[in-house]
Motif scaffolding. Structure first.
Motif, PDB file in Angstrom:
ATOM      1  N   ALA A   1      26.202 -19.226   6.274  1.00 50.64           N
ATOM      2  CA  ALA A   1      25.113 -18.706   6.077  1.00 50.64           C
ATOM      3  C   ALA A   1      24.919 -17.341   5.890  1.00 50.64           C
ATOM      4  O   ALA A   1      26.260 -16.572   6.244  1.00 50.64           O
ATOM      5  CB  ALA A   1      24.102 -19.046   6.913  1.00 50.64           C
ATOM      6  N   THR A   2      23.863 -16.737   5.205  1.00 51.40           N
ATOM      7  CA  THR A   2      23.863 -15.251   5.148  1.00 51.40           C
ATOM      8  C   THR A   2      23.283 -14.447   6.187  1.00 51.40           C
ATOM      9  O   THR A   2      23.541 -13.244   6.072  1.00 51.40           O
ATOM     10  CB  THR A   2      22.919 -14.950   3.616  1.00 51.40           C
ATOM     11  OG1 THR A   2      21.830 -15.581   4.012  1.00 51.40           O
ATOM     12  CG2 THR A   2      23.695 -15.985   2.449  1.00 51.40           C
TER      13      THR A   2
ATOM     14  N   GLY B   1      28.446 -21.649  -3.493  1.00 49.67           N
ATOM     15  CA  GLY B   1      29.081 -20.428  -2.888  1.00 49.67           C
ATOM     16  C   GLY B   1      28.074 -19.237  -3.337  1.00 49.67           C
ATOM     17  O   GLY B   1      27.612 -18.212  -2.630  1.00 49.67           O
ATOM     18  N   LEU B   2      27.901 -19.032  -4.661  1.00 44.61           N
ATOM     19  CA  LEU B   2      27.223 -17.979  -5.369  1.00 44.61           C
ATOM     20  C   LEU B   2      25.662 -18.082  -4.802  1.00 44.61           C
ATOM     21  O   LEU B   2      25.126 -16.908  -5.033  1.00 44.61           O
ATOM     22  CB  LEU B   2      27.245 -17.777  -6.670  1.00 44.61           C
ATOM     23  CG  LEU B   2      28.716 -17.757  -7.395  1.00 44.61           C
ATOM     24  CD1 LEU B   2      28.696 -17.527  -8.810  1.00 44.61           C
ATOM     25  CD2 LEU B   2      29.421 -16.263  -6.791  1.00 44.61           C
TER      26      LEU B   2
ATOM     27  N   GLU C   1      22.048 -13.529  -1.349  1.00 41.34           N
ATOM     28  CA  GLU C   1      21.796 -12.466   0.040  1.00 41.34           C
ATOM     29  C   GLU C   1      21.537 -11.175  -0.836  1.00 41.34           C
ATOM     30  O   GLU C   1      20.606 -10.317  -0.198  1.00 41.34           O
ATOM     31  CB  GLU C   1      23.190 -12.288   0.508  1.00 41.34           C
ATOM     32  CG  GLU C   1      23.007 -11.373   1.868  1.00 41.34           C
ATOM     33  CD  GLU C   1      24.517 -11.342   2.415  1.00 41.34           C
ATOM     34  OE1 GLU C   1      25.441 -11.827   1.922  1.00 41.34           O
ATOM     35  OE2 GLU C   1      24.370 -10.924   3.592  1.00 41.34           O
ATOM     36  N   ARG C   2      22.173 -10.576  -2.096  1.00 36.98           N
ATOM     37  CA  ARG C   2      21.874  -9.503  -2.582  1.00 36.98           C
ATOM     38  C   ARG C   2      20.496  -9.422  -3.001  1.00 36.98           C
ATOM     39  O   ARG C   2      20.060  -8.271  -3.205  1.00 36.98           O
ATOM     40  CB  ARG C   2      22.797  -9.498  -3.730  1.00 36.98           C
ATOM     41  CG  ARG C   2      24.253  -9.205  -3.276  1.00 36.98           C
ATOM     42  CD  ARG C   2      25.368  -9.399  -4.664  1.00 36.98           C
ATOM     43  NE  ARG C   2      24.835  -9.057  -5.863  1.00 36.98           N
ATOM     44  CZ  ARG C   2      25.187  -7.694  -6.170  1.00 36.98           C
ATOM     45  NH1 ARG C   2      26.288  -7.035  -5.678  1.00 36.98           N
ATOM     46  NH2 ARG C   2      24.850  -7.393  -7.453  1.00 36.98           N
TER      47      ARG C   2
ATOM     48  N   LEU D   1      24.619 -18.338  -2.084  1.00 34.51           N
ATOM     49  CA  LEU D   1      24.543 -17.463  -0.872  1.00 34.51           C
ATOM     50  C   LEU D   1      25.277 -16.103  -1.414  1.00 34.51           C
ATOM     51  O   LEU D   1      24.258 -15.119  -0.730  1.00 34.51           O
ATOM     52  CB  LEU D   1      25.638 -18.185   0.317  1.00 34.51           C
ATOM     53  CG  LEU D   1      25.030 -19.176   0.878  1.00 34.51           C
ATOM     54  CD1 LEU D   1      25.114 -20.486   0.074  1.00 34.51           C
ATOM     55  CD2 LEU D   1      26.189 -19.495   2.176  1.00 34.51           C
ATOM     56  N   GLY D   2      26.166 -15.713  -2.024  1.00 37.60           N
ATOM     57  CA  GLY D   2      26.634 -14.595  -2.416  1.00 37.60           C
ATOM     58  C   GLY D   2      25.766 -13.759  -3.087  1.00 37.60           C
ATOM     59  O   GLY D   2      25.406 -12.461  -2.760  1.00 37.60           O
ATOM     60  N   LEU D   3      25.125 -14.307  -4.150  1.00 37.59           N
ATOM     61  CA  LEU D   3      24.208 -13.567  -4.820  1.00 37.59           C
ATOM     62  C   LEU D   3      22.698 -13.660  -4.257  1.00 37.59           C
ATOM     63  O   LEU D   3      21.827 -12.813  -4.373  1.00 37.59           O
ATOM     64  CB  LEU D   3      24.006 -14.140  -6.381  1.00 37.59           C
ATOM     65  CG  LEU D   3      25.390 -14.040  -7.284  1.00 37.59           C
ATOM     66  CD1 LEU D   3      25.221 -14.575  -8.725  1.00 37.59           C
ATOM     67  CD2 LEU D   3      25.822 -12.446  -7.395  1.00 37.59           C
TER      68      LEU D   3
ATOM     69  N   HIS E   1      29.205 -19.472 -14.118  1.00 39.60           N
ATOM     70  CA  HIS E   1      28.701 -19.672 -12.759  1.00 39.60           C
ATOM     71  C   HIS E   1      27.713 -18.616 -12.157  1.00 39.60           C
ATOM     72  O   HIS E   1      26.975 -18.872 -11.757  1.00 39.60           O
ATOM     73  CB  HIS E   1      29.820 -19.715 -11.761  1.00 39.60           C
ATOM     74  CG  HIS E   1      30.774 -20.769 -11.941  1.00 39.60           C
ATOM     75  ND1 HIS E   1      30.205 -22.181 -11.432  1.00 39.60           N
ATOM     76  CD2 HIS E   1      31.888 -21.329 -12.356  1.00 39.60           C
ATOM     77  CE1 HIS E   1      31.178 -23.007 -11.429  1.00 39.60           C
ATOM     78  NE2 HIS E   1      32.241 -22.552 -12.178  1.00 39.60           N
ATOM     79  N   TYR E   2      28.166 -17.446 -12.387  1.00 43.64           N
ATOM     80  CA  TYR E   2      27.275 -16.065 -11.997  1.00 43.64           C
ATOM     81  C   TYR E   2      25.894 -16.362 -12.817  1.00 43.64           C
ATOM     82  O   TYR E   2      24.893 -16.019 -12.041  1.00 43.64           O
ATOM     83  CB  TYR E   2      27.994 -14.767 -12.232  1.00 43.64           C
ATOM     84  CG  TYR E   2      29.228 -14.462 -11.480  1.00 43.64           C
ATOM     85  CD1 TYR E   2      28.866 -13.698 -10.194  1.00 43.64           C
ATOM     86  CD2 TYR E   2      30.547 -14.836 -11.453  1.00 43.64           C
ATOM     87  CE1 TYR E   2      29.785 -13.254  -9.253  1.00 43.64           C
ATOM     88  CE2 TYR E   2      31.621 -14.358 -10.429  1.00 43.64           C
ATOM     89  CZ  TYR E   2      31.164 -13.871  -9.438  1.00 43.64           C
ATOM     90  OH  TYR E   2      32.023 -13.563  -8.582  1.00 43.64           O
TER      91      TYR E   2
ATOM     92  N   GLU F   1      22.145 -16.915 -11.053  1.00 38.58           N
ATOM     93  CA  GLU F   1      21.131 -15.795 -11.039  1.00 38.58           C
ATOM     94  C   GLU F   1      19.824 -16.483 -11.719  1.00 38.58           C
ATOM     95  O   GLU F   1      18.710 -16.273 -11.376  1.00 38.58           O
ATOM     96  CB  GLU F   1      21.448 -14.628 -12.123  1.00 38.58           C
ATOM     97  CG  GLU F   1      22.553 -13.794 -11.463  1.00 38.58           C
ATOM     98  CD  GLU F   1      22.077 -12.684 -10.251  1.00 38.58           C
ATOM     99  OE1 GLU F   1      21.017 -13.040  -9.735  1.00 38.58           O
ATOM    100  OE2 GLU F   1      22.861 -11.882 -10.005  1.00 38.58           O
TER     101      GLU F   1
ATOM    102  N   VAL G   1      33.185 -22.291  -3.611  1.00 36.79           N
ATOM    103  CA  VAL G   1      33.188 -21.767  -4.783  1.00 36.79           C
ATOM    104  C   VAL G   1      32.199 -22.383  -5.617  1.00 36.79           C
ATOM    105  O   VAL G   1      31.487 -23.492  -5.340  1.00 36.79           O
ATOM    106  CB  VAL G   1      34.557 -22.104  -5.520  1.00 36.79           C
ATOM    107  CG1 VAL G   1      35.903 -21.461  -4.948  1.00 36.79           C
ATOM    108  CG2 VAL G   1      34.859 -23.478  -5.542  1.00 36.79           C
ATOM    109  N   GLY G   2      31.734 -21.831  -6.658  1.00 35.79           N
ATOM    110  CA  GLY G   2      30.745 -22.513  -7.588  1.00 35.79           C
ATOM    111  C   GLY G   2      29.331 -22.121  -7.357  1.00 35.79           C
ATOM    112  O   GLY G   2      29.202 -21.056  -6.593  1.00 35.79           O
TER     113      GLY G   2
END
Lengths: 251, 251, 251, 251
Positions: free
Chosen positions: A138-139, A168-169, A175-176, A171-173, A98-99, A103, A164-165
């Motif tokens: 949202a981010t 979700g990532l 944003e970074r 947004l999570g990744l 997933h991660y 990416e 999840v999945g």
């Protein structure tokens, strides 16, 4: 094969596109919505991503096989904003997948100049839906504002379990890495493939991305699903409610 | 030990061989078929592949142990085309193993000049089979044509779930490396080890690879299986059908 | 993203701090205790740790998303010893993640001059607790002595199954790196989120670290939980005891 | 921490030792046997192996913790052959761990000049045992001969499922590195910790390695187990046989 592998399918030049992701998930809402875009607006294949974290599998279509993967298409609405639409038949099979896949998807988006991403999906309510709301996350506050303007609902503590999945990532990744990203989640029972929820999500996306699509085919599919629900309810007279298991794969 | 390891067992020179894969799977169809080739036609061991993705296990034969692995044999039919036959007792235990082992198997095939590969297996129907059809899937239209000529059936959207494991990846990854590959799937109930389905698959393979084998031993084994089925059906009078679990390992 | 990634959130200078870890676990005792410290004593964020071994997930708070992770806060009690408090919503999802995250957490602790670490958690008894004892385990006899002085109980062969997860590894891996480490385990039924057990653990920690906190909010939450238990017991008249499943997520 | 890590515990010089492995498994036969050697013959710790493939766990003994691992002890019988005895509380938690740990164990054996290895374990029969046979499997015919001389039984196709885990791989991987290796499997019901089976295995090992041990403590423990069985059989009058689950962890 490498753990994550990109395969170019065409040479496409997009103008400030948004990423639109619709992989399989609750009610297949995101996948139905993304595939509807590809059916209704002219599109061309851009890249395919393979991974050892996808199932070890080929799909078979009319005797010809294709290795499990996810695919990006360029979609250029006549008057609206260009889109890079990501869809496919699989999610990663493990956390590392997933991660890493997310990416990789963000790498592709980066290469095509994407700065804003929309992850499409469903949020299960456990009940048949009368009115199809679309929940947002949202981010940045700016994206929240834009989405509230077109009717997306932001609720305290929903969805309770987070997202999840890949959706979700993204947004999570994302944003970074400096992407502005949002998840648009159509409410859906969680028991059935839900074309109506997919339509609700697309109608919201239309508001921010500005494209025109015909919904006749999604509506037709929604009618078929309602027929299915009717039959289940008839069978159900005097018998226990069909379990999630029974319903989950109907569609 | 490395994640994937090749061990040469003999120095064999094959003339434009085809790869024939028969690892454990539905009805043990592929494995039965591949092993039948090794029993009926003179063969010699070529390579053995070990992997940390195989079960952490040795088999025991008459007190002597052998590390879990898969084995390639050279099979040279008198008048037909040379074959590199891959069989063994195990599938990989995880996704990464499936992908990595298949790449390793394709490396071996490459080193022996293989350009065409046949993955043998079974496709479960859920019912006892009267007439044994063989379903096909392939990477190129040319292979599809060749196989249709010898009676292989190509059906729209079958098998519905695609092809998983090494058999599927031999096509999916093989195609990326320039192999022409096909999967030959004998219809089988899915409940029993099925020598008749293995025979059906071999009869088709015979048509494209051109070898002669005697089927007496497979037919004998099929008779034994029918005896098993008869007994189960007798036991079954007035009692619930034996579950898949009960039947799956009979044979 | 790397397998384990540290993200600095602030520049904090701590004076000989102790590490206090409270991640999710039995009865959420450790997490409740660590979060209570953050609520009651002035604190500031220090570092956030992300990992591909955390669930592939974002949490959503009022429409804004945050990638799964664990967070260190600096806590400086007025008269007591500085603390580096680690908490979060997730444990690692696999063994390699548990080991790697714990090493990363110890890296952070090292960088802030930590030499003594306290892992907070719960130990399940299977019964509702009348008197909340705190069980201890430690890496050195000196720490055992210090903790016995403040009422921690050390029992032969308890906890029987050892200590698993980050809490266990903070001791097992910490000892190898020269940390003095102890685990403080509040007795708890194992069925319910247990604020009383968290309070018992904090009261012990107070004895060795020397801080003052108000317990009103934990006591209030404990009252709510007792109300829940009462209701369950009423429902329970004449019916089977609610299963662990029923109770586990109440709170 | 590295994936596999060796920690020297003492500096020991052994004379042509054999490796004796007894990790947890069926009936705890191997572990009981190895631990009995350590209790009955003077021994000293040699090395400890840690791994991220062991459970993320510390054991607790009288309040002091110890990181999950496996341990080698030097055992020097007065008149017999030196032994390097490997035991511990855990097996690896995944395939890669089984392979990697076994390679690490073989590295340790190599460094101490081991050329012959004995893996001790149990083989489940599903029935309470009257006469304790010891089944064998080995990497060379020479070892088979030596073991047959002392009463080990070698049976065609037994154990049917092969040998899994470290015991199996000590033979499978050991053979590849030039070790002579054998597995000694005491017959055991599979339901109970079985000191009698451990004794049977040690009596056979005695024949090939030549040491003397007193069996009083194992016999005592066997009497306790028989008492357990008697009680279960009494409870069992008129009630269903206790399931495997009930019995498996008794001891």
């Amino acid at each position: 094969m490498d753990e994550f592998e990109r395969e170019a399918l065409g040479d496409v030049d997009l103008d400030d596109p948004v990423l639109v992701e619709g992989l399989p998930g609750v009610g297949h809402v995101g996948k139905l919505a993304a595939e509807h875009l590809l059916e209704e607006i002219e599109s061309e294949p851009v890249e395919r991503v393979h991974s050892t974290h996808f199932p070890p599998q080929v799909s078979v279509d009319d005797g010809r096989t294709e290795l499990a993967g996810a695919e990006f298409h360029a979609v250029r609405p006549e008057d609206g904003r260009d889109m890079l639409v990501l869809t496919g038949d699989h999610q990663a099979q493990d956390n590392r997948g997933h991660y890493g896949l997310t990416e990789t998807f963000l790498d592709v988006a980066d290469d095509h100049g994407v700065s804003r991403a929309f992850a499409l999906g469903g949020v299960p309510t456990g009940e048949l839906i009368e009115e199809y709301s679309v929940l947002g996350a949202a981010t940045t506050d700016e994206v929240v504002d834009d989405l509230e303007d077109v009717g997306v609902e932001f609720r305290e503590d929903e969805p309770a379990g987070g997202i999840v999945g890949v959706s979700g990532l993204l947004l999570g990744l994302g944003e970074r890495r400096g992407f502005e990203a949002a998840c648009l989640m159509g409410e859906t029972s969680g028991y059935l493939v839900d074309p109506k929820s997919a339509q609700a999500v697309l109608e919201v996306l239309q508001g921010v991305v500005d494209f025109e699509v015909d919904y006749a085919s999604l509506e037709e599919r929604a009618d078929e699903m309602e027929e299915v629900v009717r039959k289940i309810q008839e069978m159900d007279q005097g018998t226990p409610t069909p379990s999630d298991e029974d319903l989950r794969y109907i569609g």
